[in-house]
Scaffold this motif. Structure first.
Motif, PDB file in Angstrom:
ATOM      1  N   TRP A 174       0.347  -1.092   0.058  1.00 51.55           N
ATOM      2  CA  TRP A 174       0.296   0.229   0.145  1.00 51.55           C
ATOM      3  C   TRP A 174       0.648   1.411  -0.466  1.00 51.55           C
ATOM      4  N   ALA A 175       2.091   1.125   0.039  1.00 49.13           N
ATOM      5  CA  ALA A 175       2.641   2.336  -0.319  1.00 49.13           C
ATOM      6  C   ALA A 175       2.676   3.281   0.794  1.00 49.13           C
ATOM      7  N   GLY A 176       3.087   2.630   1.965  1.00 45.94           N
ATOM      8  CA  GLY A 176       2.591   3.502   3.517  1.00 45.94           C
ATOM      9  C   GLY A 176       1.591   3.593   3.695  1.00 45.94           C
ATOM     10  N   SER A 177       0.294   4.130   3.225  1.00 45.26           N
ATOM     11  CA  SER A 177      -1.369   4.126   3.463  1.00 45.26           C
ATOM     12  C   SER A 177      -1.240   3.423   4.478  1.00 45.26           C
ATOM     13  N   SER A 178      -2.347   4.242   5.121  1.00 45.36           N
ATOM     14  CA  SER A 178      -3.355   2.955   6.437  1.00 45.36           C
ATOM     15  C   SER A 178      -4.749   3.370   6.041  1.00 45.36           C
ATOM     16  N   GLU A 179      -5.209   2.087   6.439  1.00 42.08           N
ATOM     17  CA  GLU A 179      -7.086   1.932   6.319  1.00 42.08           C
ATOM     18  C   GLU A 179      -6.917   1.312   7.819  1.00 42.08           C
ATOM     19  N   LYS A 180      -8.520   1.778   8.258  1.00 44.33           N
ATOM     20  CA  LYS A 180      -9.015   0.972   9.264  1.00 44.33           C
ATOM     21  C   LYS A 180      -9.990   0.038   8.653  1.00 44.33           C
ATOM     22  N   LEU A 181      -9.717  -1.622   9.444  1.00 42.74           N
ATOM     23  CA  LEU A 181     -10.051  -2.769   8.827  1.00 42.74           C
ATOM     24  C   LEU A 181     -11.281  -2.564   9.164  1.00 42.74           C
ATOM     25  N   ALA A 182     -12.433  -3.113   7.652  1.00 41.49           N
ATOM     26  CA  ALA A 182     -13.230  -3.084   7.605  1.00 41.49           C
ATOM     27  C   ALA A 182     -14.508  -4.480   8.878  1.00 41.49           C
ATOM     28  N   PRO A 183     -15.822  -3.111   9.330  1.00 41.31           N
ATOM     29  CA  PRO A 183     -16.299  -4.149  10.851  1.00 41.31           C
ATOM     30  C   PRO A 183     -16.303  -5.826   9.410  1.00 41.31           C
ATOM     31  N   GLU A 184     -16.971  -6.138   8.073  1.00 39.20           N
ATOM     32  CA  GLU A 184     -17.669  -7.297   7.922  1.00 39.20           C
ATOM     33  C   GLU A 184     -15.842  -8.503   7.035  1.00 39.20           C
ATOM     34  N   PHE A 185     -14.550  -7.646   7.672  1.00 36.58           N
ATOM     35  CA  PHE A 185     -14.041  -8.276   7.290  1.00 36.58           C
ATOM     36  C   PHE A 185     -13.350 -10.069   7.986  1.00 36.58           C
ATOM     37  N   GLY A 186     -13.374 -11.359   7.197  1.00 39.45           N
ATOM     38  CA  GLY A 186     -12.806 -12.702   7.742  1.00 39.45           C
ATOM     39  C   GLY A 186     -11.541 -12.485   6.602  1.00 39.45           C
ATOM     40  N   PHE A 187     -11.255 -13.718   7.447  1.00 37.93           N
ATOM     41  CA  PHE A 187     -10.266 -14.543   6.413  1.00 37.93           C
ATOM     42  C   PHE A 187     -10.604 -15.874   6.292  1.00 37.93           C
ATOM     43  N   VAL A 188     -11.402 -16.549   5.684  1.00 37.83           N
ATOM     44  CA  VAL A 188     -11.003 -18.482   5.151  1.00 37.83           C
ATOM     45  C   VAL A 188     -10.632 -19.139   4.240  1.00 37.83           C
ATOM     46  N   GLY A 189      -9.554 -19.793   4.166  1.00 37.17           N
ATOM     47  CA  GLY A 189      -9.427 -20.499   2.979  1.00 37.17           C
ATOM     48  C   GLY A 189      -9.701 -22.232   3.440  1.00 37.17           C
ATOM     49  N   SER A 190      -8.818 -22.667   2.147  1.00 35.29           N
ATOM     50  CA  SER A 190      -9.547 -24.381   2.414  1.00 35.29           C
ATOM     51  C   SER A 190      -7.581 -24.794   2.127  1.00 35.29           C
TER      52      SER A 190
END
Length: 332
Positions: A174-190
């Motif tokens: 992101w080249a040094g920029s930052s963001e707030k983590l979104a409320p519905e974020f979830g990480f699912v892998g298989s």
């Protein structure tokens, strides 16, 4: 108990359940059977209730429905399909987060910004760093996690694990920029992990595995007490008028009368080796027997024949199609 004591009520409830399954299959391409509901509850508990943003790994045999489950769970939790990744990320994980872009149309010169990839969009709820308003984010799904570059995967999981909604996050991509983590974020892998059947598959790096929650996805159950696979097949055969265009004698299992010598009473039980009829039930039993016999094992045809019931090994020889159905169609 009431259902088991009233055959008419049982039949009505079963029919309504099958209609509901058919509607789900048509609408979503997925059926929320009892075993899939249990898996969903565990996914929801991990992603929503515990909400520590530890990535969740779905593991199990090939063909158990891990990807379809992840997609259906995402729609149910967020109202949207998951953000997914293509094969191109198998060589470089960074584009998943985002890529630097340059806009030369600005009057005062070039503007550099980040165009977010599927993971970046799920994390931020934005398509690019220029977006003023952020959405609620979403579920990110990574299929075959053990096929990604170990170093990149290790770094990514370490940065994501344990983050909370609203927390500031930043990545090198992101080249040094930052963001707030979104409320519905979830990480699912298989992942299809190494086994006797597939010893060539890669293990997940130890540092990655210990950061993940895990959930085994098994095949749908199939038995006289829990005929889930059979009911899924019935739902798939149902037409828009809630009818199944197969002769009725080929749909249910065959029953046989058994005498209890001790009580001198008779009861009916499913015939596990019928000579005719019950084709769909036997096919469901055949599929379940194959799945059970080969689960996690490298199995040759001779070994397979030795482990399957007689009806299963003879099934493909005896039955090519539903005979009655073929006769009906030939008379049209």
């Amino acid at each position: 108990k009431m259902e088991s004591e009233d055959p008419e009520l049982s039949a009505t409830l079963s029919f309504e359940r099958l209609k509901n399954y058919r509607e789900q299959l048509k609408r979503d391409g997925f059926i929320w059977t009892p075993s899939r509901e249990k898996l969903f509850n565990k996914i929801m508990e991990h992603l929503v209730i515990v909400n520590q943003n530890r990535p969740l790994l779905l593991y199990g045999e090939t063909g158990t429905g891990k990807t379809r489950l992840a997609r259906a769970a995402s729609r149910r939790l967020t109202g949207n399909p998951p953000h997914e990744v293509g094969e191109e990320a198998k060589t470089d994980i960074r584009p998943l987060l985002g890529l630097r872009s340059i806009d030369s149309s600005i009057d005062k010169g070039k503007e550099t910004f980040v165009t977010y990839g599927p993971l970046g969009q799920a994390l931020t709820g934005k398509k690019s760093s220029r977006d003023k308003e952020a959405g609620s984010g979403g579920i990110f799904y990574m299929d075959e996690m053990n096929g990604y570059p170990p170093d990149g995967l290790r770094s990514l999981i370490k940065q994501l694990s344990g983050r909370r909604a609203g927390e500031e996050i930043s990545f090198a991509a992101w080249a040094g920029s930052s963001e707030k983590l979104a409320p519905e974020f979830g990480f699912v892998g298989s992942a299809n992990l190494p086994s006797e059947k597939h010893p060539d598959r890669a293990e997940l790096p130890v540092e990655v595995a210990r950061e993940l929650g895990s959930l085994e996805v098994d095949y749908p159950p199939q038995s006289a007490e829990d005929p889930e696979l059979y009911e899924m097949m019935l739902a798939a055969l149902m037409d828009q008028n809630d009818r199944i265009r197969v002769p009725k004698e080929e749909l249910p299992p065959e029953w046989k009368e058994v005498v209890d010598a001790r009580t001198n009473t008779k009861r009916l039980e499913i015939d596990t080796e019928p000579k005719a009829g019950g084709t769909l039930w036997r096919f469901a039993e055949f599929v379940a027997a194959i799945q059970k016999a080969t689960k996690g094992k490298r199995t040759h045809s001779r070994q397979l024949s030795a482990t399957l019931p007689i009806f299963a090994t003879q099934y493909l020889i005896r039955v090519q199609y539903f005979p009655g159905f073929r006769n009906i169609e030939s008379q049209r």
